[in-house]
Design a protein around this motif. Structure first.
Motif, PDB file in Angstrom:
ATOM      1  N   ASP A   1       0.831  -1.207   0.000  1.00  0.00           N
ATOM      2  CA  ASP A   1       0.000   0.000   0.000  1.00  0.00           C
ATOM      3  C   ASP A   1       0.867   1.260   0.000  1.00  0.00           C
ATOM      4  N   ARG A   2       1.964   1.227   0.723  1.00  0.00           N
ATOM      5  CA  ARG A   2       2.898   2.361   0.705  1.00  0.00           C
ATOM      6  C   ARG A   2       3.431   2.585  -0.705  1.00  0.00           C
ATOM      7  N   LEU A   3       3.877   1.489  -1.319  1.00  0.00           N
ATOM      8  CA  LEU A   3       4.437   1.591  -2.663  1.00  0.00           C
ATOM      9  C   LEU A   3       3.401   2.120  -3.646  1.00  0.00           C
ATOM     10  N   GLN A   4       2.177   1.616  -3.539  1.00  0.00           N
ATOM     11  CA  GLN A   4       1.114   2.043  -4.437  1.00  0.00           C
ATOM     12  C   GLN A   4       0.863   3.543  -4.325  1.00  0.00           C
ATOM     13  N   THR A   5       0.779   4.049  -3.097  1.00  0.00           N
ATOM     14  CA  THR A   5       0.469   5.468  -2.904  1.00  0.00           C
ATOM     15  C   THR A   5       1.639   6.344  -3.329  1.00  0.00           C
ATOM     16  N   GLU A   6       2.864   5.902  -3.019  1.00  0.00           N
ATOM     17  CA  GLU A   6       4.039   6.636  -3.497  1.00  0.00           C
ATOM     18  C   GLU A   6       4.061   6.696  -5.015  1.00  0.00           C
ATOM     19  N   ARG A   7       3.710   5.588  -5.641  1.00  0.00           N
ATOM     20  CA  ARG A   7       3.739   5.534  -7.106  1.00  0.00           C
ATOM     21  C   ARG A   7       2.727   6.499  -7.705  1.00  0.00           C
ATOM     22  N   TYR A   8       1.576   6.644  -7.066  1.00  0.00           N
ATOM     23  CA  TYR A   8       0.597   7.614  -7.552  1.00  0.00           C
ATOM     24  C   TYR A   8       1.197   9.020  -7.564  1.00  0.00           C
ATOM     25  N   GLY A   9       1.846   9.382  -6.459  1.00  0.00           N
ATOM     26  CA  GLY A   9       2.439  10.718  -6.380  1.00  0.00           C
ATOM     27  C   GLY A   9       3.511  10.936  -7.422  1.00  0.00           C
ATOM     28  N   GLN A  10       4.398   9.960  -7.584  1.00  0.00           N
ATOM     29  CA  GLN A  10       5.473  10.082  -8.566  1.00  0.00           C
ATOM     30  C   GLN A  10       4.925  10.120  -9.989  1.00  0.00           C
ATOM     31  N   SER A  11       3.891   9.324 -10.261  1.00  0.00           N
ATOM     32  CA  SER A  11       3.334   9.272 -11.613  1.00  0.00           C
ATOM     33  C   SER A  11       2.691  10.604 -11.990  1.00  0.00           C
ATOM     34  N   LEU A  12       1.988  11.236 -11.033  1.00  0.00           N
ATOM     35  CA  LEU A  12       1.424  12.547 -11.329  1.00  0.00           C
ATOM     36  C   LEU A  12       2.534  13.563 -11.565  1.00  0.00           C
ATOM     37  N   ARG A  13       3.577  13.512 -10.745  1.00  0.00           N
ATOM     38  CA  ARG A  13       4.690  14.468 -10.891  1.00  0.00           C
ATOM     39  C   ARG A  13       5.365  14.323 -12.249  1.00  0.00           C
ATOM     40  N   ASP A  14       5.556  13.104 -12.684  1.00  0.00           N
ATOM     41  CA  ASP A  14       6.333  12.875 -13.899  1.00  0.00           C
ATOM     42  C   ASP A  14       5.509  12.983 -15.176  1.00  0.00           C
ATOM     43  N   PHE A  15       4.233  12.586 -15.129  1.00  0.00           N
ATOM     44  CA  PHE A  15       3.508  12.374 -16.377  1.00  0.00           C
ATOM     45  C   PHE A  15       2.173  13.111 -16.498  1.00  0.00           C
ATOM     46  N   HIS A  16       1.671  13.713 -15.423  1.00  0.00           N
ATOM     47  CA  HIS A  16       0.375  14.397 -15.484  1.00  0.00           C
ATOM     48  C   HIS A  16       0.630  15.892 -15.632  1.00  0.00           C
ATOM     49  N   GLU A  17       0.219  16.436 -16.766  1.00  0.00           N
ATOM     50  CA  GLU A  17       0.659  17.778 -17.157  1.00  0.00           C
ATOM     51  C   GLU A  17       0.339  18.846 -16.126  1.00  0.00           C
ATOM     52  N   VAL A  18      -0.901  18.887 -15.637  1.00  0.00           N
ATOM     53  CA  VAL A  18      -1.286  19.963 -14.744  1.00  0.00           C
ATOM     54  C   VAL A  18      -0.676  19.808 -13.352  1.00  0.00           C
ATOM     55  N   SER A  19      -0.285  18.587 -12.989  1.00  0.00           N
ATOM     56  CA  SER A  19       0.298  18.352 -11.668  1.00  0.00           C
ATOM     57  C   SER A  19       1.775  18.718 -11.598  1.00  0.00           C
ATOM     58  N   GLN A  20       2.418  18.807 -12.748  1.00  0.00           N
ATOM     59  CA  GLN A  20       3.866  18.973 -12.761  1.00  0.00           C
ATOM     60  C   GLN A  20       4.311  20.323 -12.215  1.00  0.00           C
ATOM     61  N   SER A  21       3.441  21.307 -12.206  1.00  0.00           N
ATOM     62  CA  SER A  21       3.802  22.632 -11.701  1.00  0.00           C
ATOM     63  C   SER A  21       3.270  22.864 -10.288  1.00  0.00           C
ATOM     64  N   ARG A  22       2.862  21.786  -9.602  1.00  0.00           N
ATOM     65  CA  ARG A  22       2.292  21.910  -8.270  1.00  0.00           C
ATOM     66  C   ARG A  22       2.970  20.955  -7.302  1.00  0.00           C
ATOM     67  N   LEU A  23       2.933  21.294  -6.021  1.00  0.00           N
ATOM     68  CA  LEU A  23       3.395  20.373  -4.996  1.00  0.00           C
ATOM     69  C   LEU A  23       2.404  19.218  -4.892  1.00  0.00           C
ATOM     70  N   ILE A  24       2.941  18.023  -4.696  1.00  0.00           N
ATOM     71  CA  ILE A  24       2.100  16.821  -4.627  1.00  0.00           C
ATOM     72  C   ILE A  24       2.335  16.152  -3.278  1.00  0.00           C
ATOM     73  N   VAL A  25       1.247  15.856  -2.572  1.00  0.00           N
ATOM     74  CA  VAL A  25       1.330  15.239  -1.240  1.00  0.00           C
ATOM     75  C   VAL A  25       0.540  13.940  -1.252  1.00  0.00           C
ATOM     76  N   PRO A  26       1.207  12.784  -1.243  1.00  0.00           N
ATOM     77  CA  PRO A  26       0.500  11.506  -1.154  1.00  0.00           C
ATOM     78  C   PRO A  26       0.275  11.123   0.320  1.00  0.00           C
ATOM     79  N   ILE A  27      -0.944  10.713   0.643  1.00  0.00           N
ATOM     80  CA  ILE A  27      -1.300  10.310   2.001  1.00  0.00           C
ATOM     81  C   ILE A  27      -1.906   8.917   1.954  1.00  0.00           C
ATOM     82  N   LEU A  28      -1.380   8.013   2.766  1.00  0.00           N
ATOM     83  CA  LEU A  28      -1.961   6.684   2.935  1.00  0.00           C
ATOM     84  C   LEU A  28      -2.726   6.671   4.253  1.00  0.00           C
ATOM     85  N   CYS A  29      -4.022   6.452   4.172  1.00  0.00           N
ATOM     86  CA  CYS A  29      -4.868   6.426   5.363  1.00  0.00           C
ATOM     87  C   CYS A  29      -5.345   5.001   5.609  1.00  0.00           C
TER      88      CYS A  29
END
Length: 602
Positions: free
Chosen positions: A51-79
């Protein structure tokens, strides 16, 4: 995706699809300059590693490949609802926070800390714009091979941008050429050109893996044994995992699609004709000359001659040659003129081949790092078709910095001012630089979140790095260790991510990592106005005077400097004044010239 909710400057989206990952983000909160991802694990009593890996991967994937997210801070939270309370901390690397851990009781505290990172000056993005923003993931060569082997098309795994359109056009053209060759029972040879990281090998894999059965069986051949081993092992393991079939059976099928070039030549030069009518020759500009042919095969024929002779025994054939610049790192590699000579001799013997080639392959120049097929004016013009669609101009490996390959070429050409101008035009530095190995390793550890691959690289000639704590790299024939290095998770000490063992240019050529740490050795120093290649003749360094060996050393560093998909850090040791093979002034000169070329100090 459920209907979004908005309040003031904030929006929330639920069950947001990331189609290329075949996943859904449970919740995304959008604030000014901020993207918060929440992954809920209802009823979970712990923060499980997957679950940690999955949530981290979401954050990294948005940072690297999602256009609108690349100019913003990204905070992944596992609850994890029922998990014990964990410290709520917030720190960022490359615009992505380290994973925050929360339970049902502490989620509010985590959200409050994250929300404090909003940027009032930033333009808010609403839910609709976020959902519609392009998501363009770039697969590694291993991931792409696995997807193609599973039956996907290039269009399924591409980024949906200009580079993807270019790849699809080239792939369609090659399929058409192969089909025409079969229909007309003709012999056709194609030359595909492109910079390192432009997708040439991906194109070859697409042709080979999509045609491994039916009337046009195909295979990709490479003289790069580590590349063949890593790809076939990864395909076999992935196929066995997906289908439940025995890995041995899956490996047998993978071995038929991706083959060792020398083994192919030895089997078919005198033996039975090959079963494949479509052959992809990876890194064809590295084909060896007659002298190496005499040594390896016992006959004075160049590699191109041997290939044409083998395929001439078939009633039809389509040979696809993938050609890149500056990748020659071994003696006897003759470039495109060798192919021109072999094709001219075949035509003189009455065995003409139709040539369909990118203009760069025909005319030569920087895109192929030397002369082209027509340089000797021996090929009949009526046999040649120029095909611009067979040139790949867009880099896909360095997805964060498409200008990186040009910077590397300019740096190694010794044009430091031009390299600095390129670096200044980049959105981030072309590489970072440190004089401390521990700093380089820590930089890499911080970036292996979310399954990102990291590793240390070193030149095969940098033999004195052992004095700085860098052990020797595996030799290129040590395929087991090389396979583990690329394919094992970082928790395995044999993995690249464990940062215990480096890899040389012979082990990593054609492959890639997300982040690399290049350990710069004494085999390439800066001598005031140019790079000076050297080789160790114990107990001292000697200058390399032969032009081809100088080129091999520079090309070795070209390979190493272009392995990182997302970023690189260069470790230049400080040297030791008591060791004549590691004088501090030489290392200092290298460090200063790299900084002058645009590297950023760490």
């Amino acid at each position: 995706m459920l209907a979004p909710y908005a309040s003031g400057a904030w929006s929330i989206l639920l069950e947001v699809p990331l189609l290329r990952l075949a996943k859904r983000l449970d919740a995304v909160l959008l604030g000014p300059g901020l993207v918060i991802i929440i992954e809920f694990k209802t009823g979970a009593g712990s923060f499980a590693a997957p679950d940690r890996l999955q949530t981290e991967r979401y954050g990294q994937s948005l940072r690297d490949f999602h256009e609108v997210s690349q100019s913003r801070l990204i905070v992944p939270i596992l609850c994890a609802e029922l998990a014990p309370k964990a410290p709520v901390r917030l720190s960022f690397t490359d615009g992505v926070a380290d994973l925050m851990l929360a339970n049902a009781a502490t989620l509010g505290e985590a959200l409050g800390l994250a929300a404090a990172q909003t940027d009032p000056a930033a333009v808010s993005v609403d839910a609709a714009a976020f959902a519609l923003s392009p998501y363009r993931p770039t697969p590694t060569i291993v991931e792409a091979a696995q997807a193609l082997y599973a039956g996907h098309q290039i269009a399924d795994i591409g980024r949906g941008d200009a580079a993807d359109t270019e790849l699809q056009a080239a792939g369609s053209r090659l399929q058409q050429i192969a089909a025409d060759a079969e229909a007309k029972r003709a012999k056709v040879i194609c030359f595909v050109t492109g910079a390192p990281g432009a997708g040439k090998t991906l194109l070859g894999l697409d042709l080979a893996l999509r045609s491994r059965s039916g009337t046009r069986p195909a295979a990709l051949l490479s003289g790069n044994r580590p590349l063949v081993h890593v790809l076939t092992e990864s395909l076999a393991a992935d196929h066995a995992k997906r289908t439940g079939e025995a890995k041995a059976k899956a490996r047998y099928e993978a071995d038929a699609a991706i083959q060792n070039l020398l083994a192919y030549l030895k089997e078919h030069t005198d033996g039975a004709p090959p079963p494949e009518h479509v052959i992809v020759f990876d890194e064809a500009q590295r084909a060896w000359d007659e002298d190496v042919g005499q040594e390896l095969m016992g006959r004075p024929n160049s590699e191109p001659e041997l290939f044409l002779n083998i395929l001439d025994r078939l009633d039809w054939a389509c040979l696809v040659c993938l050609v890149g610049p500056g990748q020659e790192i071994n003696r006897g590699e003759g470039g495109l003129p060798l192919w021109g000579e072999a094709l001219a001799r075949a035509a003189q013997a009455g065995r003409s081949w139709t040539i369909v080639a990118a203009p760069q392959a025909l005319d030569g120049g920087p895109d192929v790092a030397g002369p082209g097929l027509l340089s000797a004016n021996k090929i009949q013009p009526d046999l040649v078709q120029r095909e611009p669609r067979l040139h790949l101009a867009n880099a896909i490996r360095a997805y964060r910095n498409p200008m990186h390959g040009r910077w590397v070429a300019t740096l190694l050409n010794g044009d430091i001012a031009a390299a600095r101008a390129l670096a200044d035009a980049m959105p981030e530095p072309p590489a970072y630089l440190t004089r401390y190995l521990d700093v380089a390793k820590e930089w890499l550890r911080q970036r292996r979140r979310g399954g990102r691959s990291v590793g240390l690289l070193t030149s095969s000639g940098a033999v004195r790095l052992i004095g700085d704590g860098v052990p020797p790299a595996p030799r290129s024939n040590e395929l087991g260790p090389i396979g583990h290095w690329f394919l094992k998770p970082w928790t395995d000490f044999r993995s690249s991510g464990a940062l215990e063992t480096p890899m040389s240019e012979f082990g990593c050529q054609g492959l890639e990592l997300d982040y690399v740490g290049l350990c710069w050795g004494g085999d390439l120093i800066w001598s005031g106005s140019a790079w000076t290649p050297r080789m160790m003749r114990a107990p001292r360094w000697q200058m390399v005077h032969a032009a081809d060996k100088q080129r091999f050393r520079l090309n070795g560093y070209r390979v190493l400097l272009t392995r990182g998909r997302a970023g690189s850090i260069l470790y230049v040791p400080r040297g030791d004044q008591n060791d004549p093979t590691r004088p501090p002034h030489e290392a200092e000169a290298v460090a200063q010239i790299l900084l002058a070329a645009g590297c950023a100090p760490v």
